[in-house]
Design a protein around this motif. Structure first.
Motif, mmCIF file in Angstrom:
data_model
loop_
_atom_site.group_PDB
_atom_site.id
_atom_site.type_symbol
_atom_site.label_atom_id
_atom_site.label_comp_id
_atom_site.label_asym_id
_atom_site.label_seq_id
_atom_site.Cartn_x
_atom_site.Cartn_y
_atom_site.Cartn_z
ATOM 1 N N UNK A 1 -6.399 11.933 2.657
ATOM 2 C CA UNK A 1 -5.105 11.255 2.592
ATOM 3 C C UNK A 1 -5.311 9.917 1.892
ATOM 4 N N UNK A 2 -4.643 9.710 0.770
ATOM 5 C CA UNK A 2 -4.925 8.549 -0.072
ATOM 6 C C UNK A 2 -3.759 7.570 -0.127
ATOM 7 N N UNK A 3 -4.115 6.302 -0.111
ATOM 8 C CA UNK A 3 -3.181 5.194 -0.259
ATOM 9 C C UNK A 3 -3.644 4.353 -1.444
ATOM 10 N N UNK A 4 -2.691 3.682 -2.106
ATOM 11 C CA UNK A 4 -3.025 2.900 -3.295
ATOM 12 C C UNK A 4 -2.403 1.506 -3.213
ATOM 13 N N UNK B 1 0.854 -1.183 0.000
ATOM 14 C CA UNK B 1 0.000 0.000 0.000
ATOM 15 C C UNK B 1 0.890 1.233 0.000
ATOM 16 N N UNK B 2 0.831 2.014 -1.079
ATOM 17 C CA UNK B 2 1.671 3.204 -1.222
ATOM 18 C C UNK B 2 0.896 4.452 -0.799
ATOM 19 N N UNK B 3 1.569 5.338 -0.096
ATOM 20 C CA UNK B 3 0.983 6.615 0.288
ATOM 21 C C UNK B 3 1.174 7.604 -0.853
ATOM 22 N N UNK C 1 -8.303 7.288 2.253
ATOM 23 C CA UNK C 1 -8.780 6.520 1.108
ATOM 24 C C UNK C 1 -7.804 5.382 0.827
ATOM 25 N N UNK C 2 -8.347 4.258 0.371
ATOM 26 C CA UNK C 2 -7.518 3.185 -0.155
ATOM 27 C C UNK C 2 -8.059 2.817 -1.529
#
Length: 264
Positions: free
Chosen positions: A44-47, A6-8, A19-20
């Motif tokens: 703040x999003x993570x992918x 999971x990347x920030x 968010x993911x």
């Protein structure tokens, strides 16, 4: 390992919602990181990055649903997602199946978590319905046809023999993962949910989006944007809609806290 799974997108300690983003079959975190960076500082999003691509390029591809979900859950815990702020899971296509199963497991393991779910460009599949689970793997040519139909892979990539072979391999693994995910039960979930798609996505008609109603305890009216299967990367109104979803989740979470006797 959690940093690779999971990347920030961008550190935003002042954010009120996390968010993911979970990516599509044959894809990577890259376009979702670009999308996430368009969100305001309140988000703040993570992918997700599945093995075999991006920062995890050297890892072997993974087609098993159980192992894939376990690695994502471990990364969510290590990152502390949803611990202190509401968490919105956004899954696109294959990512929608991952997001649904992830939401169910998070609700079981951390029932206090303020969780929302957005399912994008994915038909509802009932594992109990005969023939509903897609067959996998497909031939190289069949996978190539799919990639061309979805129009999510640059033509120059498919024109290069080495890149084409790599992309076909990733897609074959992801389609096997999708089939494995579709075999899992779909229990009813009680959480804020939105279902969304493109108006010209011929593989995911709006009527099929609405069928997700079967597994949620709220009325679902699909949100439809202009565009095909990858509408989210081209529709100018989409980011502002995401912002609205984040604000709604924050509001719902605040109401839940007040009802439990814990004012925000």
């Amino acid at each position: 390992m959690s940093d690779a799974v999971i990347s920030l997108a961008k550190a935003r300690p002042e954010a009120t919602v996390q968010w993911l983003f979970l990516h599509h079959a044959g894809g990577s975190s890259y376009p979702y990181l670009q999308l996430a960076n368009q969100l305001s500082a309140a988000n703040e999003a993570y992918c997700l990055e599945l093995p075999g691509r991006g920062a995890r390029f050297m890892e072997p591809l993974q087609a098993g649903a159980a192992a894939t979900l376990a690695s994502i859950l471990a990364a969510v815990r290590q990152r502390g997602l949803g611990r202190d702020k509401p968490l919105m899971l956004f899954g696109h296509s294959l990512g929608a199946e991952l997001a649904f199963q992830l939401a169910g497991q998070l609700q079981q393991q951390a029932p206090q978590m303020q969780l929302g779910l957005t399912l994008s460009a994915r038909v509802f599949v009932d594992p109990a319905e005969p023939g509903a689970v897609p067959e996998a793997p497909l031939s190289d040519q069949a996978i190539l046809n799919l990639l061309q139909q979805y129009e999510g892979t640059p033509p120059e990539v498919l024109a290069d023999a080495a890149l084409r072979e790599y992309v076909i391999g990733v897609m074959r693994s992801d389609l096997a993962l999708l089939a494995d995910l579709c075999r899992l039960p779909k229990p009813a979930l009680a959480l804020p949910v939105r279902v969304v798609g493109g108006d010209s996505d011929f593989r995911v008609p709006v009527a099929r989006l609405a069928q997700w109603q079967q597994v949620f305890r709220q009325t679902i009216t699909p949100q439809v944007f202009t565009g095909g299967h990858f509408y989210l990367f081209s529709c100018p109104e989409f980011v502002s809609w995401l912002e609205q979803c984040g604000r709604a989740l924050l509001c719902q979470s605040g109401q839940a806290d007040e009802a439990a006797g814990h004012p925000v």
